[in-house]
Design a protein around this motif. Sequence first.
Motif, PDB file in Angstrom:
ATOM      1  N   ALA A   1       0.833  -1.211   0.000  1.00  0.00           N
ATOM      2  CA  ALA A   1       0.000   0.000   0.000  1.00  0.00           C
ATOM      3  C   ALA A   1       0.864   1.257   0.000  1.00  0.00           C
ATOM      4  CB  ALA A   1      -0.930  -0.012   1.210  1.00  0.00           C
ATOM      5  N   ALA A   2       1.927   1.243   0.802  1.00  0.00           N
ATOM      6  CA  ALA A   2       2.813   2.406   0.865  1.00  0.00           C
ATOM      7  C   ALA A   2       3.530   2.616  -0.469  1.00  0.00           C
ATOM      8  CB  ALA A   2       3.816   2.238   1.996  1.00  0.00           C
TER       9      ALA A   2
ATOM     10  N   LYS B   1       3.353   5.772  -3.149  1.00  0.00           N
ATOM     11  CA  LYS B   1       4.603   6.456  -3.499  1.00  0.00           C
ATOM     12  C   LYS B   1       4.826   6.495  -5.010  1.00  0.00           C
ATOM     13  CE  LYS B   1       9.623   6.069  -2.915  1.00  0.00           C
ATOM     14  NZ  LYS B   1      10.714   5.296  -2.253  1.00  0.00           N
ATOM     15  N   HIS B   2       4.602   5.376  -5.682  1.00  0.00           N
ATOM     16  CA  HIS B   2       4.899   5.272  -7.116  1.00  0.00           C
ATOM     17  C   HIS B   2       3.677   5.506  -8.007  1.00  0.00           C
ATOM     18  CE1 HIS B   2       8.963   3.763  -6.307  1.00  0.00           C
ATOM     19  NE2 HIS B   2       8.439   2.944  -5.417  1.00  0.00           N
ATOM     20  N   GLU B   3       2.529   5.717  -7.403  1.00  0.00           N
ATOM     21  CA  GLU B   3       1.291   5.967  -8.146  1.00  0.00           C
ATOM     22  C   GLU B   3       0.985   4.823  -9.121  1.00  0.00           C
ATOM     23  OE1 GLU B   3       1.858   9.759 -10.008  1.00  0.00           O
ATOM     24  OE2 GLU B   3       1.487  10.869  -8.159  1.00  0.00           O
TER      25      GLU B   3
ATOM     26  N   GLU C   1       3.440   3.753 -13.764  1.00  0.00           N
ATOM     27  CA  GLU C   1       3.918   4.708 -12.759  1.00  0.00           C
ATOM     28  C   GLU C   1       3.677   6.083 -13.341  1.00  0.00           C
ATOM     29  OE1 GLU C   1       7.561   2.520 -10.529  1.00  0.00           O
ATOM     30  OE2 GLU C   1       8.005   4.543 -11.231  1.00  0.00           O
ATOM     31  N   GLY C   2       2.568   6.687 -12.961  1.00  0.00           N
ATOM     32  CA  GLY C   2       2.194   7.921 -13.634  1.00  0.00           C
ATOM     33  C   GLY C   2       1.830   7.600 -15.076  1.00  0.00           C
TER      34      GLY C   2
ATOM     35  N   SER D   1      11.728  -1.622  -6.507  1.00  0.00           N
ATOM     36  CA  SER D   1      10.616  -0.732  -6.153  1.00  0.00           C
ATOM     37  C   SER D   1       9.367  -1.517  -5.757  1.00  0.00           C
ATOM     38  CB  SER D   1      10.284   0.191  -7.323  1.00  0.00           C
ATOM     39  OG  SER D   1       9.658  -0.541  -8.373  1.00  0.00           O
ATOM     40  N   GLY D   2       9.291  -2.779  -6.204  1.00  0.00           N
ATOM     41  CA  GLY D   2       8.101  -3.580  -5.932  1.00  0.00           C
ATOM     42  C   GLY D   2       7.116  -3.612  -7.087  1.00  0.00           C
TER      43      GLY D   2
END
Length: 342
Positions: free
Chosen positions: A112-113, A117-119, A174-175, A210-211
């Motif tokens: 979730a975090a 963070k990375h959208e 990511e964005g 980054s996951g």
Amino acid sequence: MVDQRLAAEDGSLSLRYQGFPEGLKYIVPYPGEQGDLVAEPARRTGWRTIRDGVAEPGADVLLVGCSTSRIRRLPPQRSLVLPFRVNLLLDVSDDIDAMYRRVSRRQRREFAASRRKHEWAGEISRDEADFAFFYERMHLPVMAVRHGGQTRSTDRDVALHCLLRKGFLLFVTEGEKRVAGVLCRLDDRGRTLRMRLLGVLDGDETHYRSGAVKAVYYLTMEWAAANGVSRIDFAGADPFPGRGVYQFKARFHPITTLPTDHYRERRVYVRIEADTPRVRDFLVATPMITVDGSGRLVATYFRDAVRRERTDIAAEGPGVHATRVLDLDEFLVGAQRTPTRR
């Protein structure tokens, strides 16, 4: 059929595989990594030699990829039987929160975090141009990094016609940027989703750290829950639960089963020829999924008086009938006390 021998540079451990060519992709790599072994030329060992045990196979650990019927004719002493592959299946609930609760609270919080963070978001596509981008820029680079010359990829045309045309691509964005993706096939009138090819942009390790690869699985689960899918097939896995990809998929608590395709009736016969410290270290470090006499899957670990079983490598779970720990002092009775030479 192929025949390959791997050995440590100092000669303290050797492994030999003979059998189905696919074993060079699915069976040999992980044991080879565990023993820090490199391939070298081997003199072919005849089937009768293996069956009758009349001569040493030129390795401390022998692996034979063969049919279930042939397994029955091989010596049972100091041996194990592994499935050639296993499948990992996840039952889907339309309550995505309930599905997420199968994962530990710490892992849910981390995802979730990272998502915030990375959208991260999921993007679905069935466009052939997007497939070309995924295959060339994501999937093939990952296969090259992971497997080098021993590619495990699906042919491009097969992937296009048998997967995309019967399924879809899910990109993790990511964005505005696509950073990872998976090619899925839908079967059983859309009730079964099979995750088949995965990739990250240019094979860049940044997207693993980054996951983003984890996000592929979470977002696929969300899509499945929202679109009437009842089961996700996480695709085949090697019978070695210590592999990182196996451990990652296991966190979702899938059902471990024998495959439904041609691999279902294939097995790997493992016989230990030498009893040495390196062989014992190798076995303890390499838990296995084995098959018992009734065709059930069993999580198998090793230990002795000075080496504890690897309890940090989880292999238990739905579909795994039992767990056993083999005492090497008993299991290796009759093995040579010196390394086996060619």
